[in-house]
Design an enzyme around this catalytic site. Structure first.
Site, PDB file in Angstrom:
ATOM      1  N   HIS A  49      -0.918  -6.272  -7.022  1.00 27.35           N
ATOM      2  CA  HIS A  49      -2.496  -5.844  -7.120  1.00 27.35           C
ATOM      3  C   HIS A  49      -2.599  -5.962  -8.793  1.00 27.35           C
ATOM      4  CE1 HIS A  49      -0.472  -1.820  -6.967  1.00 27.35           C
ATOM      5  NE2 HIS A  49      -1.003  -1.696  -8.121  1.00 27.35           N
TER       6      HIS A  49
HETATM    7  C1  T46 Z   1       0.478   0.466  -9.700  1.00 26.97           C
HETATM    8  C2  T46 Z   1       1.936   0.346  -9.466  1.00 26.97           C
HETATM    9  C3  T46 Z   1       2.791   0.431 -10.506  1.00 26.97           C
HETATM   10  C4  T46 Z   1      -2.113   7.433  -3.359  1.00 26.97           C
HETATM   11  O1  T46 Z   1      -2.924   7.823  -2.284  1.00 26.97           O
HETATM   12  N1  T46 Z   1      -2.211   8.084  -4.676  1.00 26.97           N
HETATM   13  C5  T46 Z   1      -1.808   7.594  -5.746  1.00 26.97           C
HETATM   14  O2  T46 Z   1      -1.838   8.284  -6.822  1.00 26.97           O
HETATM   15  C6  T46 Z   1      -0.780   6.367  -5.558  1.00 26.97           C
HETATM   16  C7  T46 Z   1      -0.261   5.779  -6.638  1.00 26.97           C
HETATM   17  C8  T46 Z   1      -0.738   5.579  -4.291  1.00 26.97           C
HETATM   18  N2  T46 Z   1      -1.487   6.335  -3.129  1.00 26.97           N
HETATM   19  C9  T46 Z   1      -1.334   5.815  -2.004  1.00 26.97           C
HETATM   20  C10 T46 Z   1      -1.956   4.337  -1.728  1.00 26.97           C
HETATM   21  C11 T46 Z   1      -1.443   3.514  -0.723  1.00 26.97           C
HETATM   22  O3  T46 Z   1      -1.729   3.925   0.539  1.00 26.97           O
HETATM   23  O4  T46 Z   1      -0.007   5.430  -1.593  1.00 26.97           O
HETATM   24  C12 T46 Z   1       0.157   4.170  -0.956  1.00 26.97           C
HETATM   25  C13 T46 Z   1       1.143   3.209  -1.559  1.00 26.97           C
HETATM   26  O5  T46 Z   1       0.499   2.782  -2.901  1.00 26.97           O
HETATM   27  P1  T46 Z   1       0.727   1.099  -3.242  1.00 26.97           P
HETATM   28  O6  T46 Z   1       1.117   0.483  -2.160  1.00 26.97           O
HETATM   29  O7  T46 Z   1      -0.427   1.014  -4.362  1.00 26.97           O
HETATM   30  O8  T46 Z   1       2.059   1.207  -4.199  1.00 26.97           O
HETATM   31  P2  T46 Z   1       2.523   0.300  -5.259  1.00 26.97           P
HETATM   32  O9  T46 Z   1       3.844   0.785  -5.634  1.00 26.97           O
HETATM   33  O10 T46 Z   1       2.299  -1.147  -4.823  1.00 26.97           O
HETATM   34  O11 T46 Z   1       1.696   0.669  -6.412  1.00 26.97           O
HETATM   35  C14 T46 Z   1       1.865   1.570  -7.490  1.00 26.97           C
HETATM   36  C15 T46 Z   1       0.402   2.321  -7.504  1.00 26.97           C
HETATM   37  O12 T46 Z   1      -0.524   2.376  -6.410  1.00 26.97           O
HETATM   38  C16 T46 Z   1      -0.475   1.268  -8.501  1.00 26.97           C
HETATM   39  O13 T46 Z   1      -1.596   1.872  -9.218  1.00 26.97           O
HETATM   40  O14 T46 Z   1       0.102   0.128 -10.799  1.00 26.97           O
HETATM   41  O15 T46 Z   1       2.307   1.390  -8.516  1.00 26.97           O
END
Ligand code: T46
Length: 135
Positions: A49
């Site tokens: 993303h």
């Molecule tokens: C990024 C990369 C480096 C939350 O509710 N609060 C939070 O602060 C975060 C970070 C995530 N979430 C929830 C959103 C999703 O339902 O946790 C779940 C997993 O997040 P995501 O799939 O976005 O995780 P990554 O590892 O793909 O991405 C993360 C960050 O979301 C993003 O901002 O830049 O790490």
């Protein structure tokens, strides 16, 4: 595209290591949120993303991993394996994290509170967003 990296203050003495950083000094934004990722399954890739506004500093505080950054024109891969160094990830940059070592702890300092509306989770939409921004 050249990666922007940070070298944090590091103190070493006979009882161990200490690293510190301050918002708006050692990272170029106010830190509103901190999160960390660990226990990443072997071979898993995360991210996929971009963000519209969010700025972040990523630090692999234990173990190692790689981050792929894509600004729509160029892709770079950055190895994070040093707890004293950070990688700046600005807005409008597609990111993927991969090659996590089993013991990796990936810490992120973020400029904004969590907001799902700030995410662009589709690569074609990301390219369209960049085009719109440039126009
Ligand atoms: C990024 C990369 C480096 C939350 O509710 N609060 C939070 O602060 C975060 C970070 C995530 N979430 C929830 C959103 C999703 O339902 O946790 C779940 C997993 O997040 P995501 O799939 O976005 O995780 P990554 O590892 O793909 O991405 C993360 C960050 O979301 C993003 O901002 O830049 O790490």
């Amino acid at each position: 595209m050249q990666p922007t990296t940070f070298d944090f203050h590091h103190r070493e003495d006979e009882i161990g290591q200490l690293v510190f950083l301050e918002e708006c000094k050692d990272v170029p934004f106010e830190v509103k949120r901190v999160y960390y990722i660990y226990g990443v399954k072997d071979g898993a890739r995360r991210g996929f993303h971009a963000h519209k506004s969010l700025e972040q500093a990523c630090i692999c505080i234990h173990g190692s991993c790689k981050v792929m950054l894509d600004d729509g024109k160029e892709r770079i891969d950055v190895v994070l394996d040093d707890p004293t160094k950070g990688l700046y990830v600005g807005n409008a940059v597609w990111r993927e994290m991969y090659d996590f070592s089993e013991d990796a702890v990936f810490l992120v300092l973020a400029s904004e509170y969590f907001d799902e509306q700030d995410y662009i989770r589709d690569y074609d939409q990301f390219l369209a967003y960049l085009k719109e921004k440039e126009a």
